[in-house]
Design an enzyme around this catalytic site. Structure first.
Site, PDB file in Angstrom:
ATOM      1  CG  ASP A 295      61.021 -37.741 109.817  1.00  0.00           C
ATOM      2  OD1 ASP A 295      60.725 -38.724 109.116  1.00  0.00           O
ATOM      3  OD2 ASP A 295      61.657 -36.757 109.384  1.00  0.00           O
ATOM      4  NE  ARG A 297      61.231 -37.804 106.366  1.00  0.00           N
ATOM      5  CZ  ARG A 297      61.485 -36.541 106.033  1.00  0.00           C
ATOM      6  NH1 ARG A 297      61.533 -36.191 104.749  1.00  0.00           N
ATOM      7  NH2 ARG A 297      61.695 -35.633 106.968  1.00  0.00           N
TER       8      ARG A 297
END
Length: 363
Positions: A295, A297
């Site tokens: 991930d 983000r």
């Protein structure tokens, strides 16, 4: 001369800051231009042309900088911990570089070696090059050559660039207006622009949520395929609509729509990950083969937007405990996590299982 010394000093404000120079460097890489990082030249393999490759190689020996994730797939030694510097053989052409950068053909041509990695020496320029490629949503595979920069190239200092790329951008409010929605006619859309030249992010305020009590909130990462096209491969679209509906029924809430497509890797890389999933890899394995983390983000953006809107506490609609942790770590209290479970289908069951087993989602 009409210009005084004082006037010339005032013109210093016209010189780009490091953050602005990084934004230029992102655009250069996306167009196929190399950038100078310290005493190295770096070019994104994804957008590099044969002519520029030839010119770069004429300046001296180069290496292909890859993340340790991609290096692990290729069985290349990552002597530098988080990255590998693969030494280019004399006959390496653009097709060879792209075969190492893009995993699309890994199963068809599994043997790409033997690959030899460099070891020893400074790697800040290589590390900054990979971070810059990720921030430009390009494949993290960079041709790096130790050579002086020709006139006209964007130039970055490696250490400060790395620090700046990891820094939290300030969120600047740009515009806001009433926007009646199907889920709640009394709604307002706020547009925020980061000061680092990155993507704009949005906040949808439902009703008139009080600032002195925990607000029902959702951090929703943009998903063009799910939110717009109704893709069945994920649960994003149904989660977006379920969150807005719940806020409308509750009479108030705030949904943050963060432009971090594909867990922060961008739509093009997300499609590459989907292609790998069609070859049999799960979503985490696909990201790793591309050279990304599970991930990518940055949930600090969500906390920053909430603070700008005046919220200090949220009832967070999420199945991802990491979002709760990140909000709390950045000054937003989360007294309550509200599950957001939507129906499964035969296309996304494996994806949801992987999110639960490998990413810790509470499904």
């Amino acid at each position: 001369m009409f210009q005084t010394v004082s006037n010339r000093r005032d013109l210093m404000s016209l010189i780009p800051t490091l953050s602005e120079t990084i934004a230029r460097a992102r655009a250069d890489l996306r167009m196929g231009l190399p950038v100078a990082i310290g005493d190295h030249l770096a070019a994104a393999v994804e957008t590099l042309s044969p002519a520029r490759l030839a010119d770069l190689r004429a300046l001296g020996p180069g290496v292909l900088a890859l993340t340790d994730r991609r290096a692990g797939t290729l069985r290349a030694r990552a002597y530098d911990g988080d990255l590998a510097r693969v030494i280019l053989p004399p006959d390496a052409d653009l097709a060879w570089l792209r075969a190492l950068a893009d995993p699309a053909g890994d199963l068809m041509t599994p043997l790409k070696g033997p690959l030899t990695s460099a070891r020893g020496g400074a790697v800040d320029a290589h590390r900054a090059a990979l971070a810059l490629a990720k921030s430009a949503q390009l494949l993290p595979a960079m041709l790096v050559v130790a050579a002086p920069a020709p006139d006209g190239l964007t130039h970055l200092p490696p250490g400060p660039a790395l620090v700046q790329l990891a820094a939290e951008a300030a969120m600047i409010p740009v515009a806001a207006a009433r926007l009646p929605l199907m889920s709640a006619e009394r709604s307002r859309l706020h547009v925020f622009r980061p000061d680092d030249g990155g993507e704009e992010h949005y906040a949808i305020e439902i009703g008139d949520p009080p600032r002195d009590a925990p607000v029902l909130a959702r951090l929703h990462s943009a998903c063009f395929t799910g939110d717009v096209l109704g893709s069945l491969k994920c649960d994003c679209g149904p989660q977006l609509q379920a969150a807005l509906t719940a806020m409308g029924q509750a009479g108030s809430g705030v949904l943050l729509y963060l432009n971090q497509e594909g867990r922060g890797i961008g739509l093009a890389n997300k499609m590459r990950a989907y292609d790998l999933q069609n070859q049999g890899f799960d979503t985490v394995e696909a990201n790793h083969r591309l050279g990304f983390e599970d991930d990518e983000r940055d949930f600090r953006i969500g906390a920053a937007l909430l603070r700008r809107l005046g919220f200090a506490a949220v009832r967070l609609m999420t199945n991802n405990p990491r979002k709760v942790t990140m909000m709390q770590a950045h000054g937003i209290a989360v007294p309550d996590r509200v599950p957001l479970i939507v129906a499964r289908n035969r296309h996304n069951t494996g994806y949801l299982d992987t999110k639960a087993e490998k990413s810790g989602h509470l499904l």
